[in-house]
Design a protein around this motif. Structure first.
Motif, PDB file in Angstrom:
ATOM      1  N   PRO A 404       0.789  -1.242   0.000  1.00 50.79           N
ATOM      2  CA  PRO A 404       0.000   0.000   0.000  1.00 50.79           C
ATOM      3  C   PRO A 404       0.818   1.288   0.000  1.00 50.79           C
ATOM      4  N   ASN A 405       2.072   1.223   0.493  1.00 51.11           N
ATOM      5  CA  ASN A 405       2.877   2.445   0.544  1.00 51.11           C
ATOM      6  C   ASN A 405       3.787   2.622  -0.660  1.00 51.11           C
ATOM      7  N   GLY A 406       3.599   1.801  -1.674  1.00 52.90           N
ATOM      8  CA  GLY A 406       4.309   1.997  -2.936  1.00 52.90           C
ATOM      9  C   GLY A 406       5.805   1.768  -2.851  1.00 52.90           C
ATOM     10  N   SER A 407       6.533   2.376  -3.782  1.00 47.57           N
ATOM     11  CA  SER A 407       7.982   2.187  -3.849  1.00 47.57           C
ATOM     12  C   SER A 407       8.715   3.260  -3.055  1.00 47.57           C
ATOM     13  N   LEU A 408       9.944   2.940  -2.671  1.00 50.20           N
ATOM     14  CA  LEU A 408      10.733   3.804  -1.795  1.00 50.20           C
ATOM     15  C   LEU A 408      11.052   5.150  -2.437  1.00 50.20           C
ATOM     16  N   ASP A 409      11.240   5.185  -3.747  1.00 54.46           N
ATOM     17  CA  ASP A 409      11.629   6.435  -4.408  1.00 54.46           C
ATOM     18  C   ASP A 409      10.600   7.546  -4.200  1.00 54.46           C
ATOM     19  N   LYS A 410       9.320   7.173  -4.053  1.00 54.45           N
ATOM     20  CA  LYS A 410       8.281   8.184  -3.856  1.00 54.45           C
ATOM     21  C   LYS A 410       8.388   8.851  -2.481  1.00 54.45           C
ATOM     22  N   HIS A 411       9.074   8.187  -1.552  1.00 54.58           N
ATOM     23  CA  HIS A 411       9.183   8.722  -0.190  1.00 54.58           C
ATOM     24  C   HIS A 411      10.486   9.479   0.040  1.00 54.58           C
ATOM     25  N   ILE A 412      11.554   9.101  -0.671  1.00 59.15           N
ATOM     26  CA  ILE A 412      12.813   9.829  -0.463  1.00 59.15           C
ATOM     27  C   ILE A 412      13.037  10.889  -1.543  1.00 59.15           C
ATOM     28  N   PHE A 413      12.327  10.791  -2.687  1.00 60.47           N
ATOM     29  CA  PHE A 413      12.375  11.825  -3.721  1.00 60.47           C
ATOM     30  C   PHE A 413      10.951  12.311  -4.022  1.00 60.47           C
ATOM     31  N   PRO A 414      10.215  12.825  -3.043  1.00 62.55           N
ATOM     32  CA  PRO A 414       8.810  13.200  -3.291  1.00 62.55           C
ATOM     33  C   PRO A 414       8.710  14.397  -4.220  1.00 62.55           C
ATOM     34  N   LYS A 415       7.710  14.385  -5.098  1.00 64.30           N
ATOM     35  CA  LYS A 415       7.524  15.479  -6.045  1.00 64.30           C
ATOM     36  C   LYS A 415       7.132  16.765  -5.328  1.00 64.30           C
TER      37      LYS A 415
END
Length: 640
Positions: A404-415
């Motif tokens: 449910p929390n997706g991939s790590l890149d979305k959390h360390i490189f958020p838009k």
């Protein structure tokens, strides 16, 4: 004498007119090839694909911009500035030399490293050229060789003839400087001589063992050659080959427009040759369809044979109709990529799943079989679980547990620029990934090398527990095998271990995954990509280099609004990352188990790592630095 009258069906004439009209924009689009050549200094014929930045936009290719500075033709390549010495349009090569190397000053050397590693498959330039090609074979020739600068702790006596002393031209601040110009094995690299710089050269001068550093400096002045022919062959929407006799590129376009053009030519031939050819075309079409069908059936039979021979796999086999029911007709799309698309689905038990529908298979369905063979046999808290799969003709799908929390890149490189992970959560994620890789390497009855560890392939469940995913590039090997033979590099640029490119620094082993983990760990700790195009200072562009310099100078890493404990955790993560990204595999920790222990231990117990051979900024030069957001050169805020 009787006359033969050929009747042409009206629909053929209509089609021919339409196709001819379609050709007009194609010709107009190609006018850029016929722009008047530009000139700058000694380079008098700057023409397609090259262009000066002041040329009209329709002239040349924007990927091949050159500039004219003080009557010298300049190429900006990644972070470096290079003078163009020659352009050879016959063999599609360009000769350039670093602008920082000056004749008569043997202490002048390039400020940045540049090596084969920097040129990815998508780059417009290549360090190789095609010497000859046909429909079946392509022959590649290496244009440039490395020159390696290293600094040794003490002056070496009776050293190998491979090492050339750079004194009195170059005086290292500490130690003694040497240079190597020949291909060397890992055993020839001395532990007391870390690599400082690696550059390219195409000079074919003396190779005498008594050569001096002045000879090598002349190599730097001569520069090196790059090819743009490789770039065109890879980038075009065509199948291209090079005539070995004329060295010309011939392409067969696969774009829709060019298919229309080809169709117009075929119809013209039909009209000219008459009824016999008209009757022959359907036969050719039928033959092509038959061959294509046979090829696809061959791929499907390979996959089916694999599944039959691995009937002890844990995942469940589903039919395509089951897949459609699970996804409610593919309504809820989670994402897509080069592999295909991912949809949210639901099992009969009520459990949510992520269903990856694979697109066109590469290597006879090897990516699909890799995933089923690897994830299908293991179960670990930090490895994504493969619940099932579908292999029904051209329909291939993989059913995973839903994250449910997706991939790590979305959390360390958020838009949006807002970091959602705390420092402790980031550390626990890093530790979980390390444990997952360690399990793959030595926790099963067979060693699994992932070869594509990166933020996008780390998924997070509802509790932010990390799961390693995407085993399409994975390889299986016995536990007692120390190295692996690969025919080509695999992975994602920026995370690929250098030994996959440079065979002479060590064999490919589980330490390739360790290197990728080190680059990942560096990004998790810094909450930024390792290469940052908007850094105001060159020292900040390549994050690992900046971190090492801060540690070696005894500086503390500045982190906004961080507690003392968070700074300690971050420092430990960065120190471990620096150990993992050492250039030579032998300089990295012995195993991922050792990496896990380092992360679990105290930061005071981790020694300062040697300076790794850090690659330069893999990015184009930013033209307008005034528009960039300025940051302090002494500190680099994390998460920006």
């Amino acid at each position: 004498m009787s006359k033969v009258r050929l009747t042409v069906p009206p629909r053929f004439i209509i089609v021919l007119v339409v196709l001819c009209l379609c050709c007009v924009p194609c010709r107009a689009k190609d006018h850029r090839r016929y722009c008047q050549p530009s000139s700058c200094g000694n380079i008098r014929n700057i023409s397609h694909p090259f262009r000066l930045i002041d040329d009209p936009k329709e002239c040349g290719d924007l990927r091949y911009n050159l500039s004219c500075e003080n009557n010298l033709t300049v190429l900006h390549l990644y972070s470096g500035k290079y003078f163009v010495l020659a352009i050879n349009y016959e063999n599609a090569t360009i000769q350039v030399a670093d602008a920082n190397v000056h004749k008569g000053n043997c202490s002048s050397i390039p400020p940045y490293s540049l090596s084969r590693y920097n040129f990815s498959y998508d780059d417009p330039y290549s360090t190789y050229t095609l010497k000859g090609a046909n429909w079946f074979n392509t022959y590649r020739f290496e244009l440039s060789k490395p020159i390696i600068f290293m600094t040794c702790e003490t002056r070496l006596e009776n050293i190998s003839s491979l090492y050339v002393d750079t004194s009195p031209c170059i005086n290292a601040l500490s130690g003694h400087s040497f240079v190597v110009t020949e291909s060397i094995n890992a055993s020839d690299l001395l532990d007391s001589c870390p690599i400082e710089l690696m550059v390219l050269s195409s000079w074919n001068g003396t190779k005498d063992v008594n050569r001096s550093y002045i000879d090598i400096h002349n190599q730097l002045l001569y520069g090196f050659e790059l090819s743009w022919k490789e770039g065109y062959r890879r980038r075009s929407n065509s199948y291209c080959y090079i005539d070995a006799d004329t060295n010309e590129i011939h392409c067969y376009s696969t774009s829709v427009t060019n298919l229309f053009v080809s169709g117009a030519i075929i119809i013209a031939v039909i009209l000219w040759t008459g009824t016999k050819v008209v009757l022959g075309v359907p036969c050719v079409i039928v033959l092509l369809i038959f061959k294509l069908k046979r090829r696809h059936l061959s791929m499907y039979s390979v996959i089916e044979e694999f599944l039959q021979s691995h009937n002890n796999l844990m995942p469940i086999r589903y039919s395509y109709s089951n897949i459609k029911k699970m996804t409610r007709g593919f309504k809820d799309k989670l994402g897509e990529g080069g592999y295909g698309s991912v949809y949210k689905g639901k099992l009969r038990s009520g459990r949510f799943v992520a269903i990856k529908m694979l697109g066109k298979s590469k290597a006879n369905g090897q990516d699909f079989m890799n995933e089923v063979a690897t994830i299908g046999r293991i179960h670990h808290v930090n490895v994504v679980q493969l619940i099932g799969y579908c292999a029904e003709g051209s329909k291939r799908a993989l059913i995973y547990e839903y994250m449910p929390n997706g991939s790590l890149d979305k959390h360390i490189f958020p838009k949006e620029g807002i970091i959602s992970l705390s420092c402790k959560e980031a550390f626990e994620i890093s530790l979980g990934v390390a444990r997952g890789i360690d399990y793959l390497h030595q926790g099963c009855d067979i060693k699994i090398l992932h070869f594509d560890i990166k933020p996008h392939n780390i998924l997070l469940d509802e509790n932010f527990v990390p799961k390693i995913s995407d085993f399409g590039l994975a390889r299986l090997c016995p536990l007692d095998d120390s190295s692996l033979i690969l025919t080509a590099a695999r992975g994602t640029i920026g995370y690929i271990a250098p030994e996959l490119f440079y065979k002479n620094i060590g064999g490919v082993s589980n330490k390739a995954d360790m290197y990728s983990f080190g680059m990942l760990l560096m990004e998790i700790a810094g909450r930024r990509k390792n290469l940052n195009a908007v850094a105001a200072h060159s020292s900040q562009i390549y994050f690992p280099s900046w971190v090492y310099d801060q540690f070696s100078e005894g500086n503390e890493i500045e982190i906004e609004d961080a507690t003392g404990e968070e700074k300690t955790i971050t420092k430990k993560m960065l120190m471990v990352a620096l150990w993992c990204i050492q250039m030579k595999p032998s300089d990295r920790p012995n195993s991922m188990n050792n990496v896990v222990k380092m992360l679990e231990g105290e930061v005071e117990l981790i020694q300062m790592p040697p300076k790794p051979f850090l690659y330069p900024q893999d990015m184009p030069v930013v033209a307008d630095e005034s528009s960039l957001e300025k940051t302090s050169s002494s500190s680099m805020p994390f998460g920006k």
